[in-house]
Design a protein around this motif. Structure first.
Motif, PDB file in Angstrom:
ATOM      1  N   THR B  47       0.833  -1.224  -0.105  1.00 15.02           N
ATOM      2  CA  THR B  47      -0.018   0.031   0.116  1.00 15.02           C
ATOM      3  C   THR B  47       0.770   1.148  -0.047  1.00 15.02           C
ATOM      4  O   THR B  47       0.504   2.202  -0.610  1.00 15.02           O
ATOM      5  CB  THR B  47      -0.984  -0.010   1.333  1.00 15.02           C
ATOM      6  N   PHE B  48       1.787   1.133   0.481  1.00 14.92           N
ATOM      7  CA  PHE B  48       2.896   2.558   0.805  1.00 14.92           C
ATOM      8  C   PHE B  48       3.558   2.613  -0.659  1.00 14.92           C
ATOM      9  O   PHE B  48       3.879   3.792  -1.114  1.00 14.92           O
ATOM     10  CB  PHE B  48       3.982   2.071   1.965  1.00 14.92           C
ATOM     11  N   VAL B  49       3.777   1.362  -1.499  1.00 15.49           N
ATOM     12  CA  VAL B  49       4.539   1.645  -2.729  1.00 15.49           C
ATOM     13  C   VAL B  49       3.422   2.279  -3.403  1.00 15.49           C
ATOM     14  O   VAL B  49       3.698   3.010  -4.333  1.00 15.49           O
ATOM     15  CB  VAL B  49       4.614   0.065  -3.170  1.00 15.49           C
ATOM     16  N   ALA B  50       1.943   1.752  -3.411  1.00 19.20           N
ATOM     17  CA  ALA B  50       1.021   2.512  -4.163  1.00 19.20           C
ATOM     18  C   ALA B  50       0.893   3.943  -4.085  1.00 19.20           C
ATOM     19  O   ALA B  50       0.727   4.824  -4.752  1.00 19.20           O
ATOM     20  CB  ALA B  50      -0.339   1.879  -4.024  1.00 19.20           C
ATOM     21  N   TRP B  51       1.052   4.226  -2.519  1.00 18.10           N
ATOM     22  CA  TRP B  51       1.145   5.680  -2.139  1.00 18.10           C
ATOM     23  C   TRP B  51       2.078   6.370  -2.598  1.00 18.10           C
ATOM     24  O   TRP B  51       1.872   7.763  -3.213  1.00 18.10           O
ATOM     25  CB  TRP B  51       1.060   5.595  -0.738  1.00 18.10           C
ATOM     26  N   SER B  52       3.229   5.776  -2.836  1.00 14.53           N
ATOM     27  CA  SER B  52       4.373   6.762  -3.343  1.00 14.53           C
ATOM     28  C   SER B  52       4.020   6.787  -4.878  1.00 14.53           C
ATOM     29  O   SER B  52       4.446   8.055  -5.367  1.00 14.53           O
ATOM     30  CB  SER B  52       5.558   5.851  -3.240  1.00 14.53           C
ATOM     31  N   LEU B  53       3.662   5.903  -5.531  1.00  9.92           N
ATOM     32  CA  LEU B  53       3.582   6.069  -7.113  1.00  9.92           C
ATOM     33  C   LEU B  53       2.486   7.406  -7.164  1.00  9.92           C
ATOM     34  O   LEU B  53       2.475   7.992  -7.812  1.00  9.92           O
ATOM     35  CB  LEU B  53       2.727   4.972  -7.507  1.00  9.92           C
ATOM     36  N   VAL B  54       1.292   7.438  -6.376  1.00  7.54           N
ATOM     37  CA  VAL B  54       0.171   8.295  -6.214  1.00  7.54           C
ATOM     38  C   VAL B  54       0.931   9.792  -6.150  1.00  7.54           C
ATOM     39  O   VAL B  54       0.599  10.458  -6.817  1.00  7.54           O
ATOM     40  CB  VAL B  54      -0.835   7.901  -5.214  1.00  7.54           C
ATOM     41  N   GLU B  55       1.821   9.751  -4.826  1.00 10.61           N
ATOM     42  CA  GLU B  55       2.407  10.993  -4.755  1.00 10.61           C
ATOM     43  C   GLU B  55       3.110  11.266  -5.832  1.00 10.61           C
ATOM     44  O   GLU B  55       3.501  12.546  -6.062  1.00 10.61           O
ATOM     45  CB  GLU B  55       3.437  10.764  -3.516  1.00 10.61           C
ATOM     46  N   ALA B  56       3.781  10.584  -6.752  1.00 12.18           N
ATOM     47  CA  ALA B  56       4.734  10.936  -7.838  1.00 12.18           C
ATOM     48  C   ALA B  56       3.592  11.301  -9.124  1.00 12.18           C
ATOM     49  O   ALA B  56       4.371  11.601 -10.133  1.00 12.18           O
ATOM     50  CB  ALA B  56       5.667   9.784  -8.290  1.00 12.18           C
ATOM     51  N   GLY B  57       2.479  11.299  -8.930  1.00  9.97           N
ATOM     52  CA  GLY B  57       1.551  11.908  -9.836  1.00  9.97           C
ATOM     53  C   GLY B  57       0.799  10.824 -10.602  1.00  9.97           C
ATOM     54  O   GLY B  57       0.289  11.176 -11.732  1.00  9.97           O
ATOM     55  N   ILE B  58       1.056   9.662 -10.200  1.00  7.49           N
ATOM     56  CA  ILE B  58       0.314   8.488 -11.191  1.00  7.49           C
ATOM     57  C   ILE B  58      -0.942   8.347 -10.852  1.00  7.49           C
ATOM     58  O   ILE B  58      -1.317   8.391  -9.344  1.00  7.49           O
ATOM     59  CB  ILE B  58       1.166   7.257 -10.950  1.00  7.49           C
ATOM     60  N   PRO B  59      -1.922   8.407 -11.801  1.00  6.64           N
ATOM     61  CA  PRO B  59      -3.419   8.241 -11.241  1.00  6.64           C
ATOM     62  C   PRO B  59      -3.556   6.980 -10.375  1.00  6.64           C
ATOM     63  O   PRO B  59      -2.718   5.884 -10.476  1.00  6.64           O
ATOM     64  CB  PRO B  59      -4.160   8.111 -12.571  1.00  6.64           C
ATOM     65  N   VAL B  60      -4.372   7.276  -9.507  1.00 12.25           N
ATOM     66  CA  VAL B  60      -4.529   5.927  -8.298  1.00 12.25           C
ATOM     67  C   VAL B  60      -4.956   4.539  -8.921  1.00 12.25           C
ATOM     68  O   VAL B  60      -4.375   3.833  -8.683  1.00 12.25           O
ATOM     69  CB  VAL B  60      -5.567   6.366  -7.251  1.00 12.25           C
TER      70      VAL B  60
END
Lengths: 235, 293
Positions: B47-60
């Motif tokens: 989930t943290f990996v997903a969060w980091s990706l979202v933070e990097a601007g990738i759509p959820v």
């Protein structure tokens, strides 16, 4: 060229050595019987060939050194092992068990092979959607042999196929094995206590005693050997 | 009545999250006989990996998909590197290894992302629908749909593909599987990979309802253990149904039994685990005994 060459095989379990210098060969299409009393090392020999236990010595399959080849890769070389206890996948259906037999096959023709298995063992077709655990002992042995056939193997290793079966079933089973030998041309290496039955259609036989081959020859030679007759054939 | 049905739907929705994580537990238990205590932490890490990706601007949505792929790989690596060396060991050894994995993954997450609470965006629009006076959020419907989708995909893999058949064979009898040429080690790796994917889904689904921090899955894993115990540790179907039953029980107890309320509802899974173990140790759909050759 020999299909299977076993040269001075040593193997055992932990510190216990079971096989001491076992050598023999199986040629293409040939049926070879491995005879001997309980504990002589027959099952261990089959296990060592398939690398279920690590052997010393040399195992050559189809010209390739297979001594260090893992069990699952040996199957790919065309060796189907019908193990002691049959190795049935009890919760899976008969058909699933058969499909697993063809797992290592690269070419197609699965449907034809299954049709052939059902031709040899019609009972299996009747029960193809049943769980294998619901089959009788005899049917499970048929399934184990049918599953081995699904590989279209060059060599089939059979560990006491008659074990625990009623005499009528045993003779039926050996009829099928003979049919497999004659019609499929599959080489068979059969471990048996029931020496009479195998010697009827085997080409060669080897007798093991405490981990050594004590007698080798054609089936006729072995079955006419006096010490052999007294010890294993009972007449 | 409407309130009762709403509570029920809410319970099923929450139960779907427990079901997804319970599925992960079951996938691993079936194939390796290991109860993976680190399953929740692996899910939290994903989930943290997903969060980091979202933070990097990738759509959820895309971030979650990428995370699922990464989780698959991560699960496989964990099996190969940490579990394989102790495969077939005594239960105590295996429990210790997965507990060690729990601490390792949890510590790693703290080291990388720290312990602060973070918000995680929901995969679903913040809307609700109302049918005949019963209102429910799109999120609840989405949760159930996703779990059913996962179950459907797993069913197709296990029942309709050669890979699935080989995985089932490897779970039943490793020795016999090798004799038909199934690479058992690879099957176990894939099993851990699929489990990590189910866990990751549970993580990204529960995160928007809570706060994302390294203890995210602490409460969830308890309910998932209860779900898997109730359904039977070797039954995927049981895991899902167990998840729903636990979810409903939790929602009803929290909503209707006054002295339990929101604070004591963690008791529900514990009572379920205890009662199942006393009355029917193999759960509703599990096999009574697991004999491993």
């Amino acid at each position: 060229m020999s299909l299977l060459e076993v040269e001075s095989l040593h193997a055992g379990y932990g510190p216990v050595n079971v096989l001491e210098d076992v050598s023999f060969t199986v040629r293409e299409g040939e049926t070879v019987a491995l005879l001997g009393a309980n504990g002589a090392g027959k099952t261990t020999t089959l296990r060592a060939i398939c690398n279920m236990i690590t052997p010393r010595g040399k195992v050559t399959i189809d010209g390739r050194d297979a001594t260090r080849t893992s069990t699952e890769k040996i199957v790919k070389l065309g060796v189907a092992h019908v193990p002691e206890g049959r190795g049935t996948f009890v919760p899976l259906t008969v058909e699933e068990n058969l499909r697993l037999g063809a797992y290592a096959r690269r070419n197609g023709g699965l449907r034809e092979s299954m049709a052939r298995v059902f031709e040899l063992f019609p009972r299996l077709e009747e029960r193809r959607h049943q769980r294998a655990g619901t089959l009788s002992g005899g049917e499970q042995q048929m399934l184990a042999i049918g599953r081995a056939l699904m590989l279209k193997p060059k060599l089939m290793l059979l560990d006491e196929p008659s074990l625990g079966l009623a005499p009528k079933l045993v003779s039926e089973l050996f009829k099928r094995l003979r049919q497999i030998k004659e019609e499929e041309g599959t080489a068979l290496l059969i471990v048996e206590q029931n020496a009479n039955l195998v010697l009827e259609f085997a080409d060669a036989a080897h007798v093991l005693e405490t981990g050594r081959v004590v007698l080798s020859g054609t089936a006729t030679e072995v079955s006419s050997d006096e010490s052999m007759r007294k010890a294993y054939l009972g007449y | 009545m409407a309130r009762f049905i709403e509570t029920l739907i809410d319970g099923i929705a929450t139960g779907s999250i427990y079901g997804a994580l319970a599925l992960a537990l079951v996938l691993i238990y079936r194939s390796t006989g290991i109860v993976n205590f680190a399953q929740g932490e692996m899910a939290m890490f994903s989930t943290f990996v997903a969060w980091s990706l979202v933070e990097a601007g990738i759509p959820v949505g895309l971030a979650v998909l990428i995370t699922l792929v990464l989780s698959m790989a991560g699960g496989m690596v964990i099996e190969r590197a940490l579990i394989r060396p102790v495969e077939g060991s005594q239960e105590l050894t295996l429990v210790t290894v997965t507990l060690g994995l729990f601490i390792l993954v949890n510590g790693l997450a703290r080291w990388i992302w720290g312990s602060t609470n973070r918000g995680f965006p929901s995969l679903f629009p913040d809307d609700s629908v109302s049918v005949g006076g019963v209102g429910t959020s799109l999120e609840s419907l989405g949760l159930v749909a996703i779990l059913l989708g996962v179950v459907g995909v797993l069913y197709l893999i296990f029942q309709r593909t050669k890979l699935g058949l080989a995985m089932r064979a490897a779970a039943v009898d490793q020795g016999a599987s090798r004799l038909v040429g199934v690479p058992v080690g690879r099957m176990l790796m894939i099993g851990w990979g699929l489990a990590a994917v189910c866990g990751a889904l549970a993580g990204v689904l529960v995160a928007p309802r809570l706060f994302l921090d390294p203890n995210l899955m602490g409460p969830v894993i308890i309910y998932s253990f209860a779900a898997a115990t109730l359904g039977g540790f070797d039954s995927p179907f049981g895991a899902v149904l167990g998840g729903w039953i636990i979810g409903i029980a939790e929602a009803l107890a929290g909503g209707y039994v006054d002295f339990i309320g929101q604070d004591l509802k963690i008791l529900v899974p514990l009572i379920v685990i205890l009662s199942v173990l006393l009355v029917r140790p193999h759960g509703l759909f599990g096999s009574p005994e697991v004999a491993r050759a």
